[in-house]
Design a protein around this motif. Sequence first.
Motif, mmCIF file in Angstrom:
data_model
loop_
_atom_site.group_PDB
_atom_site.id
_atom_site.type_symbol
_atom_site.label_atom_id
_atom_site.label_comp_id
_atom_site.label_asym_id
_atom_site.label_seq_id
_atom_site.Cartn_x
_atom_site.Cartn_y
_atom_site.Cartn_z
ATOM 1 N N SER A 281 -49.637 69.123 -55.500
ATOM 2 C CA SER A 281 -49.281 69.869 -54.293
ATOM 3 C C SER A 281 -48.492 68.981 -53.336
ATOM 4 O O SER A 281 -48.828 67.805 -53.152
ATOM 5 N N ASP B 44 -36.214 73.371 -50.834
ATOM 6 C CA ASP B 44 -35.695 74.674 -51.257
ATOM 7 C C ASP B 44 -34.703 74.538 -52.413
ATOM 8 O O ASP B 44 -34.671 75.372 -53.318
ATOM 9 N N VAL C 40 -36.716 74.161 -55.487
ATOM 10 C CA VAL C 40 -37.329 75.438 -55.874
ATOM 11 C C VAL C 40 -36.298 76.334 -56.551
ATOM 12 O O VAL C 40 -36.562 76.964 -57.587
ATOM 13 N N TRP D 114 -43.062 77.682 -55.411
ATOM 14 C CA TRP D 114 -43.758 78.092 -54.188
ATOM 15 C C TRP D 114 -44.844 79.087 -54.571
ATOM 16 O O TRP D 114 -44.560 80.150 -55.112
ATOM 17 N N ASP D 115 -46.097 78.716 -54.345
ATOM 18 C CA ASP D 115 -47.225 79.614 -54.554
ATOM 19 C C ASP D 115 -47.557 80.256 -53.226
ATOM 20 O O ASP D 115 -48.046 79.586 -52.301
ATOM 21 N N GLY E 298 -50.215 79.311 -48.579
ATOM 22 C CA GLY E 298 -49.138 79.019 -49.514
ATOM 23 C C GLY E 298 -48.913 77.528 -49.643
ATOM 24 O O GLY E 298 -49.334 76.743 -48.784
ATOM 25 N N ARG E 299 -48.281 77.140 -50.719
ATOM 26 C CA ARG E 299 -48.020 75.725 -50.932
ATOM 27 C C ARG E 299 -46.847 75.558 -51.877
ATOM 28 O O ARG E 299 -46.554 76.434 -52.701
ATOM 29 N N TYR E 300 -46.158 74.421 -51.747
ATOM 30 C CA TYR E 300 -45.161 74.008 -52.733
ATOM 31 C C TYR E 300 -45.895 73.180 -53.784
ATOM 32 O O TYR E 300 -46.698 72.304 -53.453
#
Length: 644
Positions: A541, A563, A566, A573-574, A583-585
Amino acid sequence: MNERQGQTLLYGMLGPVQVLRGDIPVELGPRQRRVLLTRLLIEDGRPVSLGELCGDLWQGDLPRGAVSSVRAHISRLRSVLDPARQGRSPVLVNSAAGYALKVPREARDTVLFDQSVARARQALRSGQLVVARDEIEAGLRLWRGEALGEAAQHAFAARETARLTTAHQDARELQAAILIKLGDVERAIGVAESLTITAPLREDGWALLMRALYGAGRSVEALQQYESFRSMLAKDLGLDPSPGLRDLHTAILRHDAGVLGDQRPSRYTAPFSAARPTEPLVGRAEETAQMATVLEAAAAGRTQWAVLSGEPGAGKTRLLDEMSAQAEAAGFTVARASGGQALRENQGMTLAWPTAQLLDGLGQERTATPERDDVDERPLAVLLRELGRGPALCLIDDLDWAPPEFHALLRELAAVLRDAPVAVVCALRNADDPAVGGLLADLARRGATWLHLEPLSVADVAELLTARGENTSAGEAAVLHRRGEGNPFILGELLKLPPDRRTGPAARVPASVHSVIQARLAELPAEVRTLLTYAAADGESLDIDLLAEVRGMARERLLPLIDVAVTARILVWDADPDEHTTGRYRFPELHREVVLSALTPSSRQLLHTAFARALTHRGGAEQARLARHLRAAGPMAPAAEPGR
C-alpha cells in the motif's frame, strides 16, 4: 581428462581460471600466478618465452625482479598441478623456446563446451530436439562468469576472450532456437530477452525474441520489439534492419507460417479460420451465454454487433476463440482480423490491412483496396458482397490498435448492413478510448451487445485448478488469485510454473509476465519510475504522506505521478479495500517484485534507510514498520537516536 597417478584435473577458463582435482578446486595462489596459468592455457601447449611471459603479465611495465617472480610462479604451479612428479614434469615443461603447459584437450572446459555445442547442432539438424536442448544446456552450465576472469583485461587475452564471448552468445541463441522449436516459449522469451540486453546490436537475438513472442501469441509485442531494434539502429548507427529481419517482421504481420516455421501453436498458424479452444474457460458463463444469444439472433437473419472490452490479459481473445468454435459448429463462416496488424503506408501496404484480413477469412482473395476506381470495387462493396454469401461471424481483436480508416469502414458497414445473418464482434482494451468513440457511439445507437470482462474471482481460480486436476485448498486458490490479480493471462502463466514456484518463498515471476511489466515500466517517465522504486521498497500500500516526505515533494506534485502509474496499469486504485478506509493506491504483487528485482542490494538498502529515517519521527504505531525498514537497510541502517 588429465590423469596422473589417480589424479584427475579439469582446467576451467569459462569464468575465473580454476583447476579441479575431481570436484575439489586446486589452490592456485595469488592473482599473478592465475594470470600466468591462463596465459599458458591459451597457447594450447605451445611454448611461451620467459620474456613474453614477463611482458604479458605486467603489460610492459616490468618491475625489478620480474624474471625471478615468473620462475617462482612456474615452480609453484608445477607443485600444485603435478604434485606426484619425480624429476622433470610432463605437465609444465621448459625448453629453449620457453615454458609450455601440456594439457589434454578434453581436460579443458572450453573444449567440452565446444563439443556440447557441436552435438547440440547435430541433434537439432537430425530433429532430436530434446537431445539438442540437453546438450546445449550442459555446455552452458560450464560457464561460471566472464571468460578468462581477471585475465580478460590483459592484451594477450583479447582474441581468446572475444572468441569465447562470441561462442557463448552463439550457444545461447542456439538454446533459444531449440526452446522455440520445442514449444517452450516462456523460457525462450527469457533467454532471447537477455540476448538483446547483452548484445543489443546482434540481430539474431532480436529475431529470436520476435519469434518466441509470436509463438506465445503475443504478436503485437513481437512487432514492438522490431520497432525498438529499428529505432536503436537508426539512432546509433544510421542503419536499417537487414532484409531477413524485415521479412520476419512482415511475416508476423501476415501470420505467414511459411516464413515463421512451425513453432507456433496450431490455433495461430491459421489466424483467419475458427480456433479450437482446448483449455477450460472458467468464470465467463454469463459472457458465453450472451455470445450464444448474439449467434442465435444472427442465424435468424438479424445482424448483430457486439463490443467486448477488458484489461490486457482479461481473456478477450480466449472468449473470441470460444465464440469462433461455436459459430463454425453452427455453420457460420468465421473471419478474424486484428487491428494490431495494421501497416503504415511507407511500409508498402495499405492502412486498410484489417479489411484484407476479413476478406481473406471470408474467401475473398483480392486486396481490400483495388487499383480500379470503380465504385463497386470499394472495400465496403466487396465486404458486403462477401458477407451476403451466408451466415458469417467477423471477429475483430485489438480494435483500438486499428487505423482510423478501418473504424470509418466499420461505421459505414453498421449503417448499411441490416437483416443479414451476420455477427460482428469487436474486442478492445478500453471502451473509453476517444480514438474509437465515434464508432462505439454508432454501435450503441444500433443496439450492440456490450460485454466487459472483469477479473476472475477466487471461486473461478479454484474451478480452474480443479479443471486442471490439481487438488488445492480454498486458501491456496485465494493466494494464487491475489498474486495473479484475477487476470486470466497472468494466472495461466503462473500455472505453467511448478506449484512451489507459483506462491510462497520460492515463488518467481513468469518470464512472459516479467516482460510485459518491464515493457510498461520502460514507457514511463524517469520521475515516475523513480517514485515506483520508493513505493515498492515501502510495501504493497502506498503511504502518500510518507512517500512525499521521503521524496521531498508536495503531495500535489506526487499525485499526478501516481496517476501516470495507474494509467499505465503498474499501480491500482482500490476504491473500497475494506470497511476502515475510503480507498488506497496499491502495488500489485508481481509488479512490485519486478520493480524490486531491478535494484541492486545497495540501492535497496539506501531506500530502506530513507524510510527508516522518516519513520523515526512518527508515533509508536509505526514501530513494527520502522523495524522492518531498519532490518532491510542492513549496514546502511541509521543509528538509533539517544533515548529511543
